[in-house]
Scaffold this active site. Structure first.
Site, short mmCIF file in Angstrom:
data_model
loop_
_atom_site.label_atom_id
_atom_site.label_comp_id
_atom_site.label_asym_id
_atom_site.label_seq_id
_atom_site.Cartn_x
_atom_site.Cartn_y
_atom_site.Cartn_z
N LYS A 1 -6.14 -3.42 12.70
CA LYS A 1 -5.81 -2.35 11.67
C LYS A 1 -6.37 -0.89 11.93
CE LYS A 1 -5.30 -5.48 7.84
NZ LYS A 1 -5.48 -5.84 6.45
N ASP B 1 -2.46 -2.48 1.52
CA ASP B 1 -3.40 -3.17 1.13
C ASP B 1 -4.12 -2.66 -0.13
OD1 ASP B 1 -3.41 -5.24 3.21
OD2 ASP B 1 -4.61 -4.04 4.50
#
Ligand code: ATR
Length: 269
Positions: free
Chosen positions: A70, A106
């Site tokens: 990420k 997220d």
């Protein structure tokens, strides 16, 4: 039915076989009659650069990025939206005519999971356990929503670095020694403690009280959640966050709302 015209969406992670994203997105494609399919690619850290290049070469339309990529994908993209840049992590990429744009869904997924569970955020005290990538997304979302955030981490330097990057945005402090939690409304575990069945709790059990909401970003019943449940706390696992980050990724790719209940159903299979 996979045809010559079928578009490819995917996730890059390592490991990735356990991922629920293919289930959720393929269910949504099927339900909406979208000519696309979603697959998981196990991409090692050594191959992430080549894998991102292949997104352009193969005209993959959109993808998710999971652990451990990420953060490292950021410099590999053509553009990164400001939220993802602040967090320092991208979990969703859209291929816009050969240009790769990075997003973070997220943090939005985490906030939505609280709202869906009727948890108040503004001016409430959140104790965040951990200071890794997951913590950064959670904390960014909470600060944006006006929560008071307290971070506790085994390695204090990492907690300090999060405070440094976020304290201009809102109300955030470090807990050096975790001795009392009375003023806390919600305790969120973002550490990896709980991934294994015999893991210990991320904080001393005596610090968890019935009045707390006990939230774990891990998406099954961890010892932390089990303990909270046993003493009568409201508990929330990471499944809702997982669901909503996928919903927001879908919206970025297609500009329409996916069938949330269908996506939720496959998470609980
Ligand atoms: P993620 O991207 O999933 O957040 P990460 O960046 O590796 O993963 O962060 C893992 C977090 O779990 C960190 O806060 C880590 O604490 P340290 O910063 O001290 O390493 C925490 N963690 C992992 N194992 C732990 C353990 N046994 N006890 C306490 N904290 C632990």
């Amino acid at each position: 039915m996979i045809k010559g015209s079928t578009d490819i969406y995917c996730i890059f992670g390592h490991p990735v076989r356990h991922s629920k994203s293919p289930l959720m997105h393929n269910r949504a494609f099927h339900k909406l009659g979208i000519d696309a399919c979603y697959v998981a690619f196990d991409v090692t850290p050594a191959n992430i650069g080549a894998a991102i290049q292949s997104v352009k070469a193969l005209n993959i339309k959109g993808l998710n990025i999971t652990v451990p990529h990420k953060e490292v994908v950021i410099p590999l993209l053509d553009e990164v939206n400001s939220d993802a840049m602040e967090i320092g992590a991208v979990n969703t990429i859209k291929n816009e005519g050969g240009s790769l744009i990075g997003y973070n869904t997220d943090y939005k997924g985490f906030i939505k999971s609280l709202q869906e569970n009727d948890i108040l955020i503004k001016d409430k005290n959140f104790l965040i356990l951990g200071a890794g990538g997951a913590a950064r997304a959670v904390i960014y979302g909470l600060i944006k929503e006006g929560a008071k955030v307290h971070i506790y981490n085994r390695t204090i330097e990492k907690a300090k670095s999060i405070v440094k990057s976020f304290d201009r945005l809102g109300n955030i402090s470090i807990v050096e020694k975790l001795a009392q939690t009375e003023q806390c409304d919600v305790i969120v575990n973002t550490t990896s403690l709980g991934l294994k069945k015999d893991d210990s709790l991320p904080i001393n059990a005596s610090l968890i009280q019935t009045s707390h909401v006990v939230y774990d970003t891990i998406y099954f019943l961890t010892p932390f959640l089990e303990y909270g449940q046993k003493i009568g706390c409201k508990i929330i696992d990471g499944k809702d966050m997982l669901l909503w980050q996928a919903v927001y990724a879908f919206e970025i790719w297609f500009g329409i709302k996916p069938p949330v209940l269908d996506m939720k159903e496959v998470l609980y299979l």
